[in-house]
Design a protein around this motif. Structure first.
Motif, PDB file in Angstrom:
ATOM      1  N   GLY A  42      40.026  43.110  39.108  1.00 42.08           N
ATOM      2  CA  GLY A  42      41.260  43.568  39.739  1.00 42.08           C
ATOM      3  C   GLY A  42      42.452  43.670  38.830  1.00 42.08           C
ATOM      4  O   GLY A  42      43.594  43.714  39.308  1.00 42.08           O
ATOM      5  N   LEU A  43      42.216  43.722  37.515  1.00 37.43           N
ATOM      6  CA  LEU A  43      43.336  43.830  36.570  1.00 37.43           C
ATOM      7  C   LEU A  43      43.489  45.268  36.074  1.00 37.43           C
ATOM      8  O   LEU A  43      43.679  45.520  34.897  1.00 37.43           O
ATOM      9  CB  LEU A  43      43.121  42.882  35.381  1.00 37.43           C
ATOM     10  N   THR A  44      43.404  46.221  36.983  1.00 34.26           N
ATOM     11  CA  THR A  44      43.462  47.633  36.565  1.00 34.26           C
ATOM     12  C   THR A  44      44.839  48.013  36.025  1.00 34.26           C
ATOM     13  O   THR A  44      44.960  48.912  35.197  1.00 34.26           O
ATOM     14  CB  THR A  44      43.103  48.554  37.748  1.00 34.26           C
ATOM     15  N   ASP A  45      45.887  47.325  36.475  1.00 35.15           N
ATOM     16  CA  ASP A  45      47.241  47.626  35.985  1.00 35.15           C
ATOM     17  C   ASP A  45      47.673  46.690  34.861  1.00 35.15           C
ATOM     18  O   ASP A  45      48.752  46.854  34.297  1.00 35.15           O
ATOM     19  CB  ASP A  45      48.258  47.529  37.135  1.00 35.15           C
ATOM     20  N   ALA A  46      46.849  45.700  34.575  1.00 32.56           N
ATOM     21  CA  ALA A  46      47.165  44.740  33.499  1.00 32.56           C
ATOM     22  C   ALA A  46      45.876  44.433  32.745  1.00 32.56           C
ATOM     23  O   ALA A  46      45.417  43.296  32.724  1.00 32.56           O
ATOM     24  CB  ALA A  46      47.780  43.474  34.077  1.00 32.56           C
ATOM     25  N   THR A  47      45.304  45.483  32.140  1.00 27.39           N
ATOM     26  CA  THR A  47      44.050  45.336  31.410  1.00 27.39           C
ATOM     27  C   THR A  47      44.175  44.237  30.356  1.00 27.39           C
ATOM     28  O   THR A  47      45.189  44.174  29.653  1.00 27.39           O
ATOM     29  CB  THR A  47      43.700  46.672  30.719  1.00 27.39           C
ATOM     30  N   PRO A  48      43.179  43.355  30.233  1.00 30.00           N
ATOM     31  CA  PRO A  48      43.236  42.345  29.164  1.00 30.00           C
ATOM     32  C   PRO A  48      43.489  43.008  27.809  1.00 30.00           C
ATOM     33  O   PRO A  48      42.809  43.970  27.451  1.00 30.00           O
ATOM     34  CB  PRO A  48      41.832  41.716  29.212  1.00 30.00           C
ATOM     35  N   ASN A  49      44.500  42.523  27.092  1.00 31.54           N
ATOM     36  CA  ASN A  49      44.889  43.177  25.837  1.00 31.54           C
ATOM     37  C   ASN A  49      44.818  42.256  24.639  1.00 31.54           C
ATOM     38  O   ASN A  49      45.361  42.541  23.584  1.00 31.54           O
ATOM     39  CB  ASN A  49      46.301  43.776  25.956  1.00 31.54           C
ATOM     40  N   SER A  50      44.152  41.099  24.815  1.00 32.57           N
ATOM     41  CA  SER A  50      43.993  40.157  23.712  1.00 32.57           C
ATOM     42  C   SER A  50      42.705  39.384  23.934  1.00 32.57           C
ATOM     43  O   SER A  50      42.126  39.415  25.031  1.00 32.57           O
ATOM     44  CB  SER A  50      45.175  39.189  23.663  1.00 32.57           C
ATOM     45  N   LEU A  51      42.266  38.693  22.904  1.00 38.09           N
ATOM     46  CA  LEU A  51      41.091  37.830  23.059  1.00 38.09           C
ATOM     47  C   LEU A  51      41.359  36.776  24.136  1.00 38.09           C
ATOM     48  O   LEU A  51      40.495  36.478  24.969  1.00 38.09           O
ATOM     49  CB  LEU A  51      40.768  37.165  21.720  1.00 38.09           C
ATOM     50  N   THR A  52      42.559  36.225  24.144  1.00 36.29           N
ATOM     51  CA  THR A  52      42.905  35.187  25.117  1.00 36.29           C
ATOM     52  C   THR A  52      42.771  35.695  26.545  1.00 36.29           C
ATOM     53  O   THR A  52      42.150  35.052  27.393  1.00 36.29           O
ATOM     54  CB  THR A  52      44.350  34.703  24.888  1.00 36.29           C
ATOM     55  N   SER A  53      43.366  36.866  26.829  1.00 33.97           N
ATOM     56  CA  SER A  53      43.323  37.372  28.208  1.00 33.97           C
ATOM     57  C   SER A  53      41.922  37.845  28.579  1.00 33.97           C
ATOM     58  O   SER A  53      41.518  37.761  29.746  1.00 33.97           O
ATOM     59  CB  SER A  53      44.361  38.488  28.404  1.00 33.97           C
ATOM     60  N   ALA A  54      41.144  38.325  27.601  1.00 32.73           N
ATOM     61  CA  ALA A  54      39.755  38.706  27.878  1.00 32.73           C
ATOM     62  C   ALA A  54      38.917  37.473  28.222  1.00 32.73           C
ATOM     63  O   ALA A  54      38.082  37.508  29.141  1.00 32.73           O
ATOM     64  CB  ALA A  54      39.160  39.434  26.682  1.00 32.73           C
ATOM     65  N   LEU A  55      39.127  36.383  27.500  1.00 30.83           N
ATOM     66  CA  LEU A  55      38.421  35.131  27.807  1.00 30.83           C
ATOM     67  C   LEU A  55      38.764  34.658  29.218  1.00 30.83           C
ATOM     68  O   LEU A  55      37.884  34.231  29.978  1.00 30.83           O
ATOM     69  CB  LEU A  55      38.800  34.053  26.793  1.00 30.83           C
ATOM     70  N   GLU A  56      40.035  34.744  29.583  1.00 31.24           N
ATOM     71  CA  GLU A  56      40.452  34.304  30.918  1.00 31.24           C
ATOM     72  C   GLU A  56      39.779  35.140  31.999  1.00 31.24           C
ATOM     73  O   GLU A  56      39.290  34.598  33.004  1.00 31.24           O
ATOM     74  CB  GLU A  56      41.977  34.390  31.048  1.00 31.24           C
ATOM     75  N   ALA A  57      39.733  36.465  31.805  1.00 38.34           N
ATOM     76  CA  ALA A  57      39.131  37.342  32.809  1.00 38.34           C
ATOM     77  C   ALA A  57      37.624  37.109  32.907  1.00 38.34           C
ATOM     78  O   ALA A  57      37.063  37.054  34.012  1.00 38.34           O
ATOM     79  CB  ALA A  57      39.422  38.803  32.459  1.00 38.34           C
ATOM     80  N   ALA A  58      36.962  36.960  31.767  1.00 34.02           N
ATOM     81  CA  ALA A  58      35.512  36.724  31.772  1.00 34.02           C
ATOM     82  C   ALA A  58      35.188  35.401  32.457  1.00 34.02           C
ATOM     83  O   ALA A  58      34.201  35.289  33.204  1.00 34.02           O
ATOM     84  CB  ALA A  58      34.970  36.736  30.351  1.00 34.02           C
ATOM     85  N   ARG A  59      36.024  34.396  32.219  1.00 33.10           N
ATOM     86  CA  ARG A  59      35.769  33.089  32.832  1.00 33.10           C
ATOM     87  C   ARG A  59      35.947  33.125  34.345  1.00 33.10           C
ATOM     88  O   ARG A  59      35.319  32.355  35.076  1.00 33.10           O
ATOM     89  CB  ARG A  59      36.681  32.029  32.206  1.00 33.10           C
ATOM     90  N   ARG A  60      36.787  34.007  34.852  1.00 38.13           N
ATOM     91  CA  ARG A  60      36.916  34.135  36.308  1.00 38.13           C
ATOM     92  C   ARG A  60      35.571  34.532  36.914  1.00 38.13           C
ATOM     93  O   ARG A  60      35.216  34.089  38.009  1.00 38.13           O
ATOM     94  CB  ARG A  60      37.992  35.163  36.654  1.00 38.13           C
ATOM     95  N   ILE A  61      34.821  35.347  36.195  1.00 34.58           N
ATOM     96  CA  ILE A  61      33.511  35.788  36.701  1.00 34.58           C
ATOM     97  C   ILE A  61      32.472  34.684  36.558  1.00 34.58           C
ATOM     98  O   ILE A  61      31.776  34.336  37.518  1.00 34.58           O
ATOM     99  CB  ILE A  61      33.053  37.064  35.961  1.00 34.58           C
ATOM    100  N   VAL A  62      32.356  34.116  35.348  1.00 31.14           N
ATOM    101  CA  VAL A  62      31.276  33.138  35.128  1.00 31.14           C
ATOM    102  C   VAL A  62      31.541  31.831  35.870  1.00 31.14           C
ATOM    103  O   VAL A  62      30.598  31.183  36.350  1.00 31.14           O
ATOM    104  CB  VAL A  62      31.021  32.868  33.623  1.00 31.14           C
ATOM    105  N   TRP A  63      32.799  31.437  36.017  1.00 29.22           N
ATOM    106  CA  TRP A  63      33.087  30.192  36.726  1.00 29.22           C
ATOM    107  C   TRP A  63      32.930  30.368  38.235  1.00 29.22           C
ATOM    108  O   TRP A  63      32.594  29.415  38.937  1.00 29.22           O
ATOM    109  CB  TRP A  63      34.476  29.674  36.368  1.00 29.22           C
ATOM    110  N   ALA A  64      33.195  31.576  38.752  1.00 27.91           N
ATOM    111  CA  ALA A  64      32.954  31.827  40.177  1.00 27.91           C
ATOM    112  C   ALA A  64      31.460  31.704  40.470  1.00 27.91           C
ATOM    113  O   ALA A  64      31.047  31.139  41.479  1.00 27.91           O
ATOM    114  CB  ALA A  64      33.459  33.216  40.565  1.00 27.91           C
ATOM    115  N   ASP A  65      30.643  32.226  39.549  1.00 28.73           N
ATOM    116  CA  ASP A  65      29.182  32.145  39.714  1.00 28.73           C
ATOM    117  C   ASP A  65      28.700  30.715  39.489  1.00 28.73           C
ATOM    118  O   ASP A  65      27.919  30.172  40.267  1.00 28.73           O
ATOM    119  CB  ASP A  65      28.501  33.089  38.729  1.00 28.73           C
ATOM    120  N   GLY A  66      29.137  30.112  38.381  1.00 31.61           N
ATOM    121  CA  GLY A  66      28.838  28.711  38.113  1.00 31.61           C
ATOM    122  C   GLY A  66      27.453  28.423  37.584  1.00 31.61           C
ATOM    123  O   GLY A  66      27.094  27.264  37.411  1.00 31.61           O
TER     124      GLY A  66
END
Length: 547
Positions: free
Chosen positions: A401-425
């Protein structure tokens, strides 16, 4: 040498505080940091004259300490400072600057540009101690002018902690930034040194732990990621054997393609074969099946039911499910387009029992299936077999859901990826967040493989990585080793691109050129891991400060 921890800047500050609690004061850390920086300047060799560009804060304080150390080593050193030492912002920097002056260190306050040019032009090395890890904006005068003068001088440059002007957290440099030959960073690596603009300006990176307690405290600070070393891949290497047939080497099914994008599926299938899979099958919409067959002599092509627009129809689902049975790995997505039929194909494969890689339009189909909130549908991703998602930053943003705020750094990409893997667990899921620094993110760890050359930024390169990943996944892997296997695939991809670049030039590489080098790259990365593992068994007197 194993993986190296990467800490967010705020966590570095926490480590400093804990070191202070353990008896290593901030003052002592500054003296050790300055000493380490001075040693790195001397390691350049043939340094008889040096200039230290010192800023207002603690980074400048490190520079003053280094200047005193260089003078003691017989170097003719000049500190360039924006103000008198007693006007420095940091109490600690004022203290060490005063000590350096009392030791006979010569300094120059706010030189004019032409005076600075003469100073820099007449020295053997420059220590950049202007702006530290807390900095994240565009530098202003006079430091912005100094940075420009330094980059224009052609001098050899060692940067303290981070090249001035670079954000150590995001890797962005919105204004002037020092281009260093060496960056000596304190305590641990930071994300910005390894990604985006950091890749162009840091030069070689040396980590100075500064205290024997550092390794333990950095580990306890829960690193945001770990940079891979060759030995980390030993766990996923396949022992060489001649007792093998095409099926025991792994079978891969690639599902993708459309009349608009037939090439992506073809390249992915070839890449899976080059990565070592013994048997690869390509399933495409029927209208492009014959076209694909003309490009794939060794790979059987299955035509599946298609809609009028040349994409998979809903009728393809049953055949896809049947084809996926007993496969060592399945890849879905390259060139597939996003339609009701392709969303159905992805959904069907998620329900299969085969290890699965989802790339490109497979990911976009997932985004449509979950209304751009994949992290809110963890049950969709829960499966017993491995699942690898390989989004670039825009696809990753779309998934959460970050279509208007695409991850633009390694830090923000890690945060977005973790939202997926941590939700799955679950340990069966890894998100390969592609970018200038790619992160292989699992529920327990995020691994940063060695990045490939810029020639990877070309159409079709992602399809090649997806194919390599599926080909390697077909070997079989324990789920806890899935982040390592995906990182290994990324290194193979990067190494293959480096080989292709030698042949076709830095801007001339096309994705098909990378495919041809994949087999050589697998051998090379495996050999490097094996030899590094053997080296690690031997005693070493290497300086601990040089990681």
């Amino acid at each position: 040498m194993g993986m190296q921890p990467v800490l967010n800047v705020e966590d570095i500050k926490a480590v400093e505080t804990r070191l202070s609690d353990a008896g290593v004061s901030i003052s002592e850390l500054m003296h050790r940091a300055g000493g380490a920086a001075a040693q790195e300047v001397l390691r350049l060799g043939d340094v008889s004259r040096a200039v230290v560009l010192a800023g207002f804060g603690n980074n400048g304080g490190d520079g003053w300490v280094a200047a005193e150390e260089l003078k003691a080593a017989g170097v003719d050193v000049r500190v360039v400072t924006p103000c008198e030492p007693d006007q420095l912002h940091s109490d600690l920097a004022r203290m060490v600057a005063k000590a350096a002056v009392e030791a006979g260190v010569v300094y120059v306050v706010g030189p004019a540009r032409d005076e600075l040019d003469v100073l820099l032009g007449g020295c053997d090395a420059v220590l950049d101690a202007m702006l530290g890890t807390g900095f994240h904006d565009a530098p202003v005068a006079p430091l912005s002018i100094w940075i420009d003068a330094l980059n224009s001088s052609g001098a050899r440059v060692v940067s303290v902690d981070v090249p001035s002007g670079l954000s150590a957290q995001t890797g962005h440099a919105p204004g002037a930034v020092v281009v260093a030959d060496v960056t000596i960073t304190m305590l641990a690596l930071k994300p910005g040194l390894l990604s985006d603009d950091g890749r162009d300006v840091c030069g070689s990176i040396v980590v100075a732990p500064l205290a024997e307690q550092t390794a333990k405290l950095v580990y306890e600070a829960d690193p945001v990621a770990w940079r891979c070393e060759a030995t980390d891949y030993l766990d996923v290497l396949v022992p060489p054997t001649s007792v093998v047939d095409k099926y025991s080497r792994g079978s891969v099914l690639v599902v993708g393609g459309s009349t608009r994008f037939p090439g992506a599926a073809i390249m992915a299938a070839k890449s899976a074969a080059r990565a070592g899979a013994g048997y690869v099958t390509l399933a495409v919409p029927e209208p492009i099946a014959n076209l694909c067959r003309t490009h794939l002599l060794e790979i059987p092509v299955v035509g599946l039911p298609a809609d009028a627009d040349g994409t998979f129809s809903n009728e393809a689902r049953a055949q896809v499910a049947q084809l996926a049975e007993r496969r060592s790995a399945v890849l879905v997505g390259p060139g597939m387009c996003v339609t009701g039929g392709t969303v159905g194909v992805v959904s069907t494969l998620l329900e299969s029992e085969a290890p699965l890689v989802i790339d490109a339009d497979g990911l976009n189909s997932l985004a449509r299936l979950t209304s751009n909130r994949l992290d809110e549908f963890p049950e969709l991703l829960r499966r017993k077999a491995p699942l690898v998602l390989t989004p670039h930053r825009r696809e990753l943003g779309r998934l959460v859901g970050l279509t208007d705020a695409t991850p633009n750094s390694l830090t923000s990409a890690l945060e977005a990826a973790r939202r997926i893997v941590w939700a799955d667990g679950g340990s069966e899921l890894v998100v390969v967040a592609k970018g200038t620094a790619t992160a292989c993110v699992g529920v327990e760890i995020a691994m940063l493989p060695k990045p490939g050359p810029a020639c990877l930024a070309t159409a079709g390169s992602g399809d090649v990585l997806a194919g390599i990943t599926a080909g390697l996944l077909a070997r079989g892997v324990e789920t806890e080793s899935l982040p390592t296997l995906t990182a290994f695939a990324c290194e193979v991809h990067g190494y293959a691109a480096s080989i292709a670049q030698e042949r076709f030039g830095t801007r001339g590489v096309m994705a098909a050129d990378i495919i041809d080098c994949v087999g050589l790259a697998v051998d090379a990365v495996e050999d490097r891991a094996a030899f590094s593992g053997a080296d690690d068994m031997a005693p070493s007197d290497e300086d601990d400060a040089r990681n």
